[in-house]
Scaffold this motif. Structure first.
Motif, PDB file in Angstrom:
ATOM      1  N   GLU A 259       0.808  -1.216   0.000  1.00 20.94           N
ATOM      2  CA  GLU A 259       0.000   0.000   0.000  1.00 20.94           C
ATOM      3  C   GLU A 259       0.842   1.267   0.000  1.00 20.94           C
ATOM      4  O   GLU A 259       0.294   2.372  -0.132  1.00 20.94           O
ATOM      5  N   HIS A 261       2.409   2.455   2.549  1.00 21.65           N
ATOM      6  CA  HIS A 261       2.025   3.114   3.796  1.00 21.65           C
ATOM      7  C   HIS A 261       3.186   3.031   4.779  1.00 21.65           C
ATOM      8  O   HIS A 261       3.512   1.962   5.289  1.00 21.65           O
ATOM      9  N   PRO A 271      -6.344   6.413   3.647  1.00 23.91           N
ATOM     10  CA  PRO A 271      -6.621   6.589   2.224  1.00 23.91           C
ATOM     11  C   PRO A 271      -5.985   5.478   1.395  1.00 23.91           C
ATOM     12  O   PRO A 271      -5.054   4.810   1.843  1.00 23.91           O
ATOM     13  N   LEU A 272      -6.495   5.284   0.207  1.00 22.98           N
ATOM     14  CA  LEU A 272      -5.878   4.351  -0.733  1.00 22.98           C
ATOM     15  C   LEU A 272      -4.930   5.129  -1.626  1.00 22.98           C
ATOM     16  O   LEU A 272      -5.336   6.091  -2.285  1.00 22.98           O
ATOM     17  N   ILE A 273      -3.674   4.729  -1.651  1.00 26.19           N
ATOM     18  CA  ILE A 273      -2.692   5.364  -2.525  1.00 26.19           C
ATOM     19  C   ILE A 273      -2.765   4.679  -3.884  1.00 26.19           C
ATOM     20  O   ILE A 273      -2.360   3.522  -4.023  1.00 26.19           O
ATOM     21  N   GLY A 276       2.195   6.604  -6.789  1.00 21.51           N
ATOM     22  CA  GLY A 276       3.169   7.386  -6.056  1.00 21.51           C
ATOM     23  C   GLY A 276       4.553   6.785  -6.232  1.00 21.51           C
ATOM     24  O   GLY A 276       4.723   5.785  -6.941  1.00 21.51           O
ATOM     25  N   THR A 285       5.856   7.930   0.703  1.00 22.58           N
ATOM     26  CA  THR A 285       5.500   7.746  -0.705  1.00 22.58           C
ATOM     27  C   THR A 285       5.284   9.131  -1.300  1.00 22.58           C
ATOM     28  O   THR A 285       4.291   9.806  -0.988  1.00 22.58           O
ATOM     29  N   ALA A 288       2.054  11.116  -3.956  1.00 31.16           N
ATOM     30  CA  ALA A 288       0.994  10.122  -3.840  1.00 31.16           C
ATOM     31  C   ALA A 288      -0.344  10.689  -4.308  1.00 31.16           C
ATOM     32  O   ALA A 288      -0.718  11.811  -3.969  1.00 31.16           O
ATOM     33  N   LYS A 290      -4.096   9.976  -3.738  1.00 32.55           N
ATOM     34  CA  LYS A 290      -4.837   9.251  -2.719  1.00 32.55           C
ATOM     35  C   LYS A 290      -6.344   9.385  -2.907  1.00 32.55           C
ATOM     36  O   LYS A 290      -6.830  10.402  -3.408  1.00 32.55           O
ATOM     37  N   PRO A 292      -9.457   9.238  -0.291  1.00 36.24           N
ATOM     38  CA  PRO A 292      -9.756   9.154   1.144  1.00 36.24           C
ATOM     39  C   PRO A 292     -10.679   7.982   1.486  1.00 36.24           C
ATOM     40  O   PRO A 292     -11.573   7.631   0.702  1.00 36.24           O
ATOM     41  N   GLY A 295      -8.736   3.105   1.370  1.00 38.47           N
ATOM     42  CA  GLY A 295      -7.787   2.142   1.901  1.00 38.47           C
ATOM     43  C   GLY A 295      -8.353   1.398   3.094  1.00 38.47           C
ATOM     44  O   GLY A 295      -8.215   0.175   3.212  1.00 38.47           O
TER      45      GLY A 295
END
Length: 477
Positions: A259, A261, A271-273, A276, A285, A288, A290, A292, A295
């Protein structure tokens, strides 16, 4: 020449190179063996010769792919003794029997019935020939079972103890075989093999449909492959999600690397990246992109769930984040592209234009080899994400290699590269030649190899008969 190189790094590169070649062929042969069993069963049930045409077309390709898979697998096994002798010594009491079970219960089954499958139809009759084909398919799945059990134990070791010599020994074989990650890895890999084969079959069928839309075998191959894409891809996505949750439980550092992270904070929504540039030195990262809350939703199935970032783990236990981060995204992107092709084909089928949709067929040809790319990226994510361990959390890679000089490893690596590209390049070229040949209703029993089933029948008549569920018959039949 190689004196300045790290022998462990060279050994890892050598194993990565050979396993990358090897995994392609089992992934193809697992799915193709099941496909051959299905089409031969359909021929037995329906007596429609188009299924026998498909079987004869793909069984030759299966034979070549199976042979290359066996050869590449043998080479891999030797490396356990040459480059990874310490690993072999410490894990041998557990992994050795599991790999032996694969040979005894699965590989011998495949090899024993392969000859009947390839050459025995006229010798044993249709029923036993079908049985042999089904047994070969079961054997390929059996091989996947044992190899995935071995690999999964290295990720989530269970049912073991350490003896006085520092070796892993089994205390519970059931727990060792069915270790915590094994069911998820097995399901994910078998489904990946089926999808890989489906898109190869679909790509080949689409290729020939673009050249001849009246080819019955190409139409049937394309239709069956698209049904597989529609049905299996969503199942694979769900299996991947369950696999990810299991990995989060047992290998949280790998999930953090996937991820991108880094932050140790485990509170608040994650959040989901999407994209990045992971920077391990900076511990972030960069650049990135993202989304919100997404993730948290994907990883924990909760809008406010979170995971531990890499900073929560010792830096020496971090996997190579950029590799894991990007290979995971490539695999996922290909998976959703497969789903898009499947849904597109479903719409074209609904509109009655499955065989006339040129752009769908062109897209299927382009997607044909993408299953192999997804499999390779998935294995890279899995294996690189396990680093710096060979047995996760227990045995480091740096402690697993043989006391061998970098010069010897480097020289053998160069030799492998040359030999593999020559031999497997030739084999792959031959498979491509076989795929480029148009499927045709040849009766191979006739001495002059004349197409007896289409004699006096126009393509339009054949297609009309196919739509009615049968094939036109010549007076000779």
């Amino acid at each position: 020449m190689f004196e300045s190189f790290d022998p462990v790094l060279l050994a890892r590169i050598q194993f990565a190179f050979t396993v990358s070649f090897h995994i392609i062929f089992p992934a193809f042969s697992i799915g193709l063996a099941s496909f051959l069993a299905v089409v031969l069963s359909l021929h037995t049930i329906t007596q429609r010769e188009v299924y026998m045409d498909i079987f004869r077309y793909w069984v030759k390709i299966f034979a070549v792919a199976f042979g290359m898979g066996v050869v590449s697998g043998i080479v891999m096994s030797y490396q356990f003794g040459t480059n990874w002798s310490v690993f072999s010594d410490k894990t041998g009491p557990i992994l050795g029997p599991l790999m032996a079970y694969e040979v005894l219960s699965a590989f011998f089954l495949e090899a024993g019935f392969l000859g009947i499958m390839l050459f025995g139809r006229k010798k044993v009759g249709p029923t036993l020939h079908l049985v042999a084909t089904i047994v070969v398919a079961i054997g390929t799945l059996g091989s996947a079972f044992w190899i995935l059990s071995v690999n999964s134990w290295m990720h989530t070791p269970a049912g073991y103890a350490m003896n006085e010599a520092g070796q892993f020994i089994a205390t519970d074989w059931w727990a060792a075989v069915f270790n915590p990650s094994f069911p998820y890895r097995l399901a994910h890999m078998v489904l990946a093999a089926y999808l890989t084969t489906a898109f190869i079959v679909g790509g080949v069928g689409a290729f020939h449909l673009l050249r001849n839309r009246s080819n019955l075998a190409a139409r049937k191959m394309f239709s069956m492959a698209m049904w597989m894409a529609v049905i299996v891809t969503p199942v694979q996505i769900m299996a991947g999600d369950l696999h990810g949750i299991n990995t989060l439980e047992h290998q949280p550092a790998k999930i953090a690397a996937m991820e991108g992270h880094f932050e140790a904070n485990d509170e608040g929504p994650l959040p989901l990246i999407l994209f990045g540039l992971p920077d391990m030195e900076a511990g972030e990262t960069k650049y990135a992109v993202k989304v919100p809350y997404l993730g948290s939703l994907i990883l924990t199935h909760s809008l406010d769930g979170n995971i531990r970032g890499l900073e929560a783990f010792p830096r020496e236990d971090w996997p190579p984040v950029p590799i894991v981060f990007w290979t995971f995204r490539i695999m996922v992107a290909i998976g959703f592209a497969m789903l898009a092709i499947g849904l597109w084909s479903l719409y074209a089928r609904y509109k009655g234009r499955l065989y006339e949709s040129e752009w769908l067929q062109r897209a299927s040809v382009a997607m044909g080899p993408m299953g192999f790319v997804a499999v390779l990226c998935g294995w890279i994510t899995t294996e690189v994400g396990r680093q710096p361990f060979t047995v996760y959390g227990l045995l480091r890679t740096s402690e697993s290699h043989s006391p061998i000089a970098a010069e010897a490893v480097g020289t053998s690596l160069v030799a492998f590269i040359i030999v593999y590209f020559v031999l497997f390049g030739a084999g792959t070229f031959y498979i491509m030649r076989l795929m480029a040949k148009e499927p045709s209703p040849w009766d191979l029993d006739t001495p002059d190899h004349q197409p007896i089933r289409t004699a006096g029948i126009t393509p339009v008549q054949s297609l009309q008969d196919d739509e009615r569920g049968g094939l036109a018959k010549t007076p000779a039949e």
